[in-house]
Design a protein around this motif. Structure first.
Motif, PDB file in Angstrom:
ATOM      1  N   ILE A 132       0.813  -1.225   0.000  1.00 49.95           N
ATOM      2  CA  ILE A 132       0.000   0.000   0.000  1.00 49.95           C
ATOM      3  C   ILE A 132       0.844   1.273   0.000  1.00 49.95           C
ATOM      4  CG2 ILE A 132      -1.884  -1.193   1.174  1.00 49.95           C
ATOM      5  CD1 ILE A 132      -1.118   0.253   3.737  1.00 49.95           C
ATOM      6  N   SER A 133       2.160   1.114  -0.089  1.00 45.59           N
ATOM      7  CA  SER A 133       3.075   2.264  -0.133  1.00 45.59           C
ATOM      8  C   SER A 133       2.901   3.181   1.078  1.00 45.59           C
ATOM      9  CB  SER A 133       2.867   3.071  -1.430  1.00 45.59           C
ATOM     10  OG  SER A 133       3.110   2.273  -2.549  1.00 45.59           O
ATOM     11  N   ARG A 134       2.871   2.566   2.261  1.00 42.71           N
ATOM     12  CA  ARG A 134       2.754   3.306   3.518  1.00 42.71           C
ATOM     13  C   ARG A 134       3.861   2.854   4.464  1.00 42.71           C
ATOM     14  NH1 ARG A 134      -0.228   7.955   4.858  1.00 42.71           N
ATOM     15  NH2 ARG A 134      -2.408   7.753   4.262  1.00 42.71           N
ATOM     16  N   ILE A 135       4.977   3.572   4.458  1.00 42.67           N
ATOM     17  CA  ILE A 135       6.086   3.217   5.335  1.00 42.67           C
ATOM     18  C   ILE A 135       5.695   3.400   6.797  1.00 42.67           C
ATOM     19  CG2 ILE A 135       7.087   5.538   5.344  1.00 42.67           C
ATOM     20  CD1 ILE A 135       8.967   2.134   5.389  1.00 42.67           C
ATOM     21  N   GLU A 136       4.637   4.219   7.033  1.00 40.19           N
ATOM     22  CA  GLU A 136       4.172   4.442   8.409  1.00 40.19           C
ATOM     23  C   GLU A 136       3.792   3.129   9.106  1.00 40.19           C
ATOM     24  OE1 GLU A 136       2.652   8.133   6.104  1.00 40.19           O
ATOM     25  OE2 GLU A 136       3.002   5.996   5.730  1.00 40.19           O
ATOM     26  N   ILE A 137       3.307   2.160   8.331  1.00 41.60           N
ATOM     27  CA  ILE A 137       2.898   0.876   8.908  1.00 41.60           C
ATOM     28  C   ILE A 137       4.082   0.188   9.573  1.00 41.60           C
ATOM     29  CG2 ILE A 137       2.030  -1.433   8.396  1.00 41.60           C
ATOM     30  CD1 ILE A 137      -0.125   0.683   8.306  1.00 41.60           C
ATOM     31  N   SER A 138       5.178   0.066   8.858  1.00 45.14           N
ATOM     32  CA  SER A 138       6.365  -0.588   9.418  1.00 45.14           C
ATOM     33  C   SER A 138       6.953   0.214  10.580  1.00 45.14           C
ATOM     34  CB  SER A 138       7.430  -0.783   8.335  1.00 45.14           C
ATOM     35  OG  SER A 138       7.086  -1.851   7.482  1.00 45.14           O
ATOM     36  N   ILE A 139       6.963   1.533  10.442  1.00 46.25           N
ATOM     37  CA  ILE A 139       7.513   2.379  11.517  1.00 46.25           C
ATOM     38  C   ILE A 139       6.716   2.196  12.806  1.00 46.25           C
ATOM     39  CG2 ILE A 139       7.830   4.765  12.275  1.00 46.25           C
ATOM     40  CD1 ILE A 139       8.472   5.469   9.362  1.00 46.25           C
ATOM     41  N   LEU A 140       5.395   2.193  12.695  1.00 44.34           N
ATOM     42  CA  LEU A 140       4.549   2.026  13.875  1.00 44.34           C
ATOM     43  C   LEU A 140       4.723   0.646  14.502  1.00 44.34           C
ATOM     44  CD1 LEU A 140       1.315   3.788  12.579  1.00 44.34           C
ATOM     45  CD2 LEU A 140       2.738   4.548  14.494  1.00 44.34           C
ATOM     46  N   VAL A 141       4.885  -0.371  13.669  1.00 47.75           N
ATOM     47  CA  VAL A 141       5.084  -1.731  14.184  1.00 47.75           C
ATOM     48  C   VAL A 141       6.416  -1.836  14.913  1.00 47.75           C
ATOM     49  CG1 VAL A 141       5.553  -4.128  13.482  1.00 47.75           C
ATOM     50  CG2 VAL A 141       3.536  -2.928  12.614  1.00 47.75           C
ATOM     51  N   TRP A 142       7.458  -1.243  14.345  1.00 54.08           N
ATOM     52  CA  TRP A 142       8.763  -1.268  15.007  1.00 54.08           C
ATOM     53  C   TRP A 142       8.707  -0.544  16.356  1.00 54.08           C
ATOM     54  CZ3 TRP A 142      13.143  -3.927  14.333  1.00 54.08           C
ATOM     55  CH2 TRP A 142      13.356  -4.555  13.096  1.00 54.08           C
ATOM     56  N   ILE A 143       8.111   0.633  16.373  1.00 53.05           N
ATOM     57  CA  ILE A 143       8.016   1.404  17.622  1.00 53.05           C
ATOM     58  C   ILE A 143       7.168   0.657  18.648  1.00 53.05           C
ATOM     59  CG2 ILE A 143       7.157   3.529  18.689  1.00 53.05           C
ATOM     60  CD1 ILE A 143       7.802   4.963  16.054  1.00 53.05           C
ATOM     61  N   GLY A 144       6.024   0.147  18.197  1.00 54.79           N
ATOM     62  CA  GLY A 144       5.139  -0.576  19.104  1.00 54.79           C
ATOM     63  C   GLY A 144       5.791  -1.819  19.681  1.00 54.79           C
ATOM     64  N   THR A 145       6.526  -2.551  18.841  1.00 53.16           N
ATOM     65  CA  THR A 145       7.215  -3.761  19.311  1.00 53.16           C
ATOM     66  C   THR A 145       8.286  -3.406  20.329  1.00 53.16           C
ATOM     67  OG1 THR A 145       6.824  -4.849  17.180  1.00 53.16           O
ATOM     68  CG2 THR A 145       8.539  -5.783  18.586  1.00 53.16           C
ATOM     69  N   PHE A 146       9.076  -2.377  20.018  1.00 51.48           N
ATOM     70  CA  PHE A 146      10.137  -1.957  20.934  1.00 51.48           C
ATOM     71  C   PHE A 146       9.571  -1.573  22.300  1.00 51.48           C
ATOM     72  CE2 PHE A 146      12.528   1.590  22.828  1.00 51.48           C
ATOM     73  CZ  PHE A 146      13.755   0.960  23.052  1.00 51.48           C
ATOM     74  N   LEU A 147       8.519  -0.750  22.302  1.00 51.81           N
ATOM     75  CA  LEU A 147       7.955  -0.290  23.570  1.00 51.81           C
ATOM     76  C   LEU A 147       7.248  -1.427  24.310  1.00 51.81           C
ATOM     77  CD1 LEU A 147       6.509   3.187  22.514  1.00 51.81           C
ATOM     78  CD2 LEU A 147       8.579   2.719  23.836  1.00 51.81           C
ATOM     79  N   GLY A 148       6.577  -2.299  23.560  1.00 50.83           N
ATOM     80  CA  GLY A 148       5.880  -3.410  24.184  1.00 50.83           C
ATOM     81  C   GLY A 148       6.814  -4.375  24.881  1.00 50.83           C
ATOM     82  N   VAL A 149       8.000  -4.569  24.309  1.00 53.68           N
ATOM     83  CA  VAL A 149       8.985  -5.491  24.892  1.00 53.68           C
ATOM     84  C   VAL A 149       9.769  -4.809  26.005  1.00 53.68           C
ATOM     85  CG1 VAL A 149      11.077  -6.829  24.438  1.00 53.68           C
ATOM     86  CG2 VAL A 149       9.164  -6.913  22.827  1.00 53.68           C
ATOM     87  N   THR A 150      10.265  -3.600  25.742  1.00 55.64           N
ATOM     88  CA  THR A 150      11.137  -2.926  26.721  1.00 55.64           C
ATOM     89  C   THR A 150      10.375  -2.434  27.946  1.00 55.64           C
ATOM     90  OG1 THR A 150      10.896  -0.849  25.476  1.00 55.64           O
ATOM     91  CG2 THR A 150      12.822  -2.218  24.995  1.00 55.64           C
ATOM     92  N   TYR A 151       9.061  -2.394  27.873  1.00 52.69           N
ATOM     93  CA  TYR A 151       8.266  -2.064  29.051  1.00 52.69           C
ATOM     94  C   TYR A 151       8.568  -3.018  30.207  1.00 52.69           C
ATOM     95  CZ  TYR A 151       4.080  -1.931  32.029  1.00 52.69           C
ATOM     96  OH  TYR A 151       3.220  -1.867  33.094  1.00 52.69           O
ATOM     97  N   SER A 152       8.796  -4.292  29.882  1.00 58.49           N
ATOM     98  CA  SER A 152       8.961  -5.309  30.922  1.00 58.49           C
ATOM     99  C   SER A 152      10.372  -5.865  31.047  1.00 58.49           C
ATOM    100  CB  SER A 152       8.000  -6.487  30.650  1.00 58.49           C
ATOM    101  OG  SER A 152       6.666  -6.056  30.635  1.00 58.49           O
ATOM    102  N   VAL A 153      11.188  -5.695  29.995  1.00 59.05           N
ATOM    103  CA  VAL A 153      12.466  -6.406  29.924  1.00 59.05           C
ATOM    104  C   VAL A 153      13.639  -5.453  30.148  1.00 59.05           C
ATOM    105  CG1 VAL A 153      13.957  -7.756  28.398  1.00 59.05           C
ATOM    106  CG2 VAL A 153      11.501  -8.165  28.399  1.00 59.05           C
TER     107      VAL A 153
END
Length: 332
Positions: free
Chosen positions: A116-137
């Motif tokens: 869909i030519s939306r780099i925002e999708i990957s950026i949001l997934v990377w940020i969300g994954t990082f914050l979701g993991v580093t919240y606890s680890v």
């Protein structure tokens, strides 16, 4: 371990009881962002839509699974159901499952970005994954770093809605409509992080014992409840103003939804205010903690009350757009 036990343990550590409430963010983004229902479910897009929802579910599960993996000893004290699920599944197996989920979500998100030519999708997934993991680890472990605990609000409330908006919207980032949606998402994040503060307050004794410097540990129960109430109020005001302005971009008749939005926000805020008011009548943390825990079975409903009016508003915005009932007062 039987298949039934595996599913039971998996659903427990993934905290599926919170999935309906958190999924509302996805629905709001889809309803408000999509050009029309026809476009949303067209043969050209429906598989991308399904792929996007799978990414969301994978990362939703990751956030809670990582938390259970990291805090299984803490959960042994007060959340024995989570502790038993981790122990029954095996902590190493749970860790491997988390990694598989993360890799799958990142690969699928990259594919969606290309389609869909939306780099925002990957950026949001990377940020969300990082914050979701580093919240606890460790070494980040934001959940024990005072105000940095608030970063967890982004992958829970802000990112899902914005992710789904960009998944279906053709509008550029710098359009007024997109700006207003981002403001709306910010209001939801502030208002519903306020409720998370109460959930964290419930864990105060265990967090103190494990030397976790959460907001409730830093501020104490009374201040936490006060900040929760004021944050909920501020978030509710932002949400209401953002939706009113979005209504004016679509059709002025949508303003009839404003009372519904206000009622929903009031019902959510009412429970928080009741706890704050109760905190003013006692000086004993043990008494206040008991009151908080008595209210917690209804905790998911506090989120539901506040999100109902927003979800209905998003649905009607989508219906008006699909039927081409567009009569803007504000120009997008």
């Amino acid at each position: 371990m039987s298949i039934i036990d595996s599913i039971r343990f998996y659903s427990t550590v993934s905290r599926w009881e919170f999935l309906p409430a958190v999924s509302v963010g996805i629905l709001i983004g889809l309803f408000i962002g999509a050009e029309s229902i026809q476009n949303l479910f067209s043969s050209d897009f429906v598989f991308t839509l399904i792929e996007g929802i799978i990414v969301f579910i994978l990362l939703f599960n990751v956030g809670f699974m990582v938390n259970c993996w990291a805090d299984w000893k803490v959960d042994e004290l007060y959340k024995t159901k989570l502790f038993k699920a981790v122990k029954g599944m095996g902590r190493n197996k749970l860790g491997i499952l988390v990694i598989v989920h993360i890799i799958s979500a990142i690969v699928l998100a990259f594919h969606i970005s290309l389609v869909i030519s939306r780099i925002e999708i990957s950026i949001l997934v990377w940020i969300g994954t990082f914050l979701g993991v580093t919240y606890s680890v460790e070494p980040f472990r934001f959940k024990r770093r005072g105000i940095l605990h608030s970063l967890i609000a982004l992958p829970i409330f802000f990112i899902p809605g914005v992710y789904s908006y960009f998944l279906v919207s053709d509008l550029p980032l710098f359009s007024l409509y997109t700006y207003l949606f981002l403001i709306l998402a910010s209001g939801v994040t502030i208002g519903h992080y306020a409720l998370i503060l109460i959930s964290q307050a419930e864990d105060l004794p265990a967090d103190k014992k494990m030397d976790l410097y959460t907001p409730a540990v830093k501020w104490g129960l009374k201040k936490t409840l006060y900040i929760s109430f004021t944050s909920n109020l501020i978030g509710s005001i932002i949400i209401t103003i953002a939706l009113i302005l979005m209504f004016l971009i679509i059709n002025i008749w949508l303003l009839i939804l404003v009372p519904l939005i206000i009622i929903g926000r009031y019902l959510s805020m009412k429970e928080v205010y009741a706890l704050h008011k109760f905190s003013l009548t006692t000086s004993e943390d043990s008494v206040l903690l008991k009151e908080i825990r008595k209210k917690m079975p209804k905790y998911p409903m506090w989120h539901a009350y506040g999100l109902t009016g927003i979800t209905i508003s998003g649905l009607l915005i989508q219906i008006f757009k699909s039927l081409d009932w567009i009569n803007p007062i504000l120009i997008n």
